[in-house]
Each structure stands twice: as C-alpha cells, then as structure tokens.
Write an enzyme that holds these catalytic residues in place. Structure first.
Site, mmCIF file in Angstrom:
data_model
loop_
_atom_site.group_PDB
_atom_site.id
_atom_site.type_symbol
_atom_site.label_atom_id
_atom_site.label_comp_id
_atom_site.label_asym_id
_atom_site.label_seq_id
_atom_site.Cartn_x
_atom_site.Cartn_y
_atom_site.Cartn_z
ATOM 1 N N MET A 192 -9.358 1.933 -3.628
ATOM 2 C CA MET A 192 -8.866 2.356 -2.314
ATOM 3 C C MET A 192 -8.473 3.711 -2.484
ATOM 4 O O MET A 192 -7.419 4.123 -3.106
ATOM 5 C CB MET A 192 -7.461 1.564 -2.104
ATOM 6 C CG MET A 192 -6.775 1.687 -0.676
ATOM 7 S SD MET A 192 -5.642 0.310 -0.528
ATOM 8 C CE MET A 192 -5.025 0.989 1.118
ATOM 9 N N CYS A 226 -4.323 4.718 -3.165
ATOM 10 C CA CYS A 226 -3.157 4.051 -3.158
ATOM 11 C C CYS A 226 -2.910 3.405 -4.495
ATOM 12 O O CYS A 226 -3.864 2.839 -5.138
ATOM 13 C CB CYS A 226 -3.857 2.557 -2.277
ATOM 14 S SG CYS A 226 -2.355 1.178 -2.152
ATOM 15 N N HIS A 276 0.966 -1.135 -0.057
ATOM 16 C CA HIS A 276 0.054 0.207 -0.230
ATOM 17 C C HIS A 276 0.824 1.504 -0.224
ATOM 18 O O HIS A 276 2.058 1.212 0.378
ATOM 19 C CB HIS A 276 -1.009 0.132 1.057
ATOM 20 C CG HIS A 276 -1.802 -1.272 1.384
ATOM 21 N ND1 HIS A 276 -2.834 -1.325 0.476
ATOM 22 C CD2 HIS A 276 -1.931 -2.222 2.334
ATOM 23 C CE1 HIS A 276 -3.522 -2.445 0.827
ATOM 24 N NE2 HIS A 276 -2.929 -2.986 1.950
ATOM 25 N N HIS A 323 -3.778 -0.236 -5.569
ATOM 26 C CA HIS A 323 -5.355 -0.410 -5.476
ATOM 27 C C HIS A 323 -6.284 0.526 -5.759
ATOM 28 O O HIS A 323 -7.297 0.508 -5.338
ATOM 29 C CB HIS A 323 -5.449 -0.749 -4.040
ATOM 30 C CG HIS A 323 -4.482 -2.058 -3.628
ATOM 31 N ND1 HIS A 323 -3.677 -2.014 -2.383
ATOM 32 C CD2 HIS A 323 -4.502 -3.182 -4.108
ATOM 33 C CE1 HIS A 323 -3.077 -3.111 -2.298
ATOM 34 N NE2 HIS A 323 -3.360 -3.825 -3.434
#
Ligand code: CU
Length: 171
Positions: free
Chosen positions: A164, A156, A100, A159
């Site tokens: 995200m 992120c 992340h 993601h």
C-alpha cells in the site's frame, strides 16, 4: 506578534505549572524529556511541530480525493499516483479494510520539504506520519501549501509490506 508572544508565555507558564504540581521530583524529571518543548526563542513554533520550525499553511487550491481501500483484491490508495499543484490539498478517506494512514518517506521527499510538510499534517503519530484511522468514512487532509515541487512518496504503516504505497507529484 503580540498574540504569538502571549501564546509562548502562556505555554511556558502551563509547562511550569505542570512541573510545579508534581510532588515527586523523580516523576517530573521523567516526564520532562518526552515533552521536548521548542526553545523559548523559536518564534515560529506556534504548532510545536516536532520536525521543524514551520507553521502550518492552509491549502488555497483544489482538494484532491484519495481512497484508502483494503479488500479481496489487496490494499491500495486509489488513485495511487496523483499530480497536483503547490497550494492544493489531498484528502485521504478510509473506504474499506482499515486501519489505514499516510506516512511520507522522509528520505525521498524533495529537499527542504520536511519541516513544512510536517507542519501541514495535523495530529501526527510521528513526524510525517498521520494517525491511524479505523473506520470507513474517516478522512485526513494534507495541505501542500508552501512545499517545494517534486515527488512525495508515501505508504500506509499497517500495509506497507502489502504494497500500500502512493505518490503525489507536486508540479
Ligand atoms: Cu492501509
């Protein structure tokens, strides 16, 4: 000011020494562009921030916690929305499902925020983008000292397409 002056001189010396040490002229020429040294007259470039001339400002207020989660229910920041004050900091911690990171949308953060926010982000992978964190427990803290009020949306990098996203509202 004297210390800063020495730092600039030392940096210039090191850069010169590096270049001088290269025997092959082609090699040193090729290595020069990525270095992108700030202009010698840029007095505020202590951190060498690529995105501006601001100097990192330490947080003086509360440190908020945001978890970075990836599991069977999806990828998310928890909480995904946070209201903070100028001078606070936000600590992003990997909980599960890495890698992340935190990357702010340069086109939507408040006007004038970019240089200071970039300076407040340690070891950026690119401007306004933190490094990737691969292990649970790793954390990354962003100071919101010296930045304008408003909404700071982020995502992120690995993601982003999986939703995200998050938002920090500086009040
Ligand atoms: Cu992620």
């Amino acid at each position: 000011m004297r210390n800063l002056g020495r730092g600039v001189i030392a940096g210039a010396f090191l850069a010169a020494a590096c270049g001088g040490g290269a025997k092959n002229a082609d090699t040193s020429a090729a290595a020069a562009p990525p270095a992108a040294q700030p202009a010698p007259g840029a007095t505020a470039a202590a951190g060498g921030a690529a995105a501006g001339t601001a100097t990192a400002m330490a947080a003086t207020g509360k440190t908020w916690e945001v978890k970075m989660v990836g599991d069977a229910s999806g990828y998310k920041y928890d909480p995904a929305s946070l209201n903070i004050k100028v001078g606070d900091a936000v600590k992003f911690t990997v909980v599960s499902g890495p890698p992340h990171n935190v990357s702010f949308y340069a086109d939507s953060i408040p006007a004038g925020a970019q240089a200071q926010l970039a300076a407040n982000m340690p070891s950026p992978m690119s401007p306004l983008t933190s490094p990737l964190f691969n292990n649970p427990g790793e954390a990354y803290t962003v100071s919101f000292a010296g930045v304008p009020k408003g909404a700071y949306k982020f995502f992120c990098t690995p993601h982003q397409a999986l939703g995200m996203h998050g938002q920090i509202t500086v009040q």
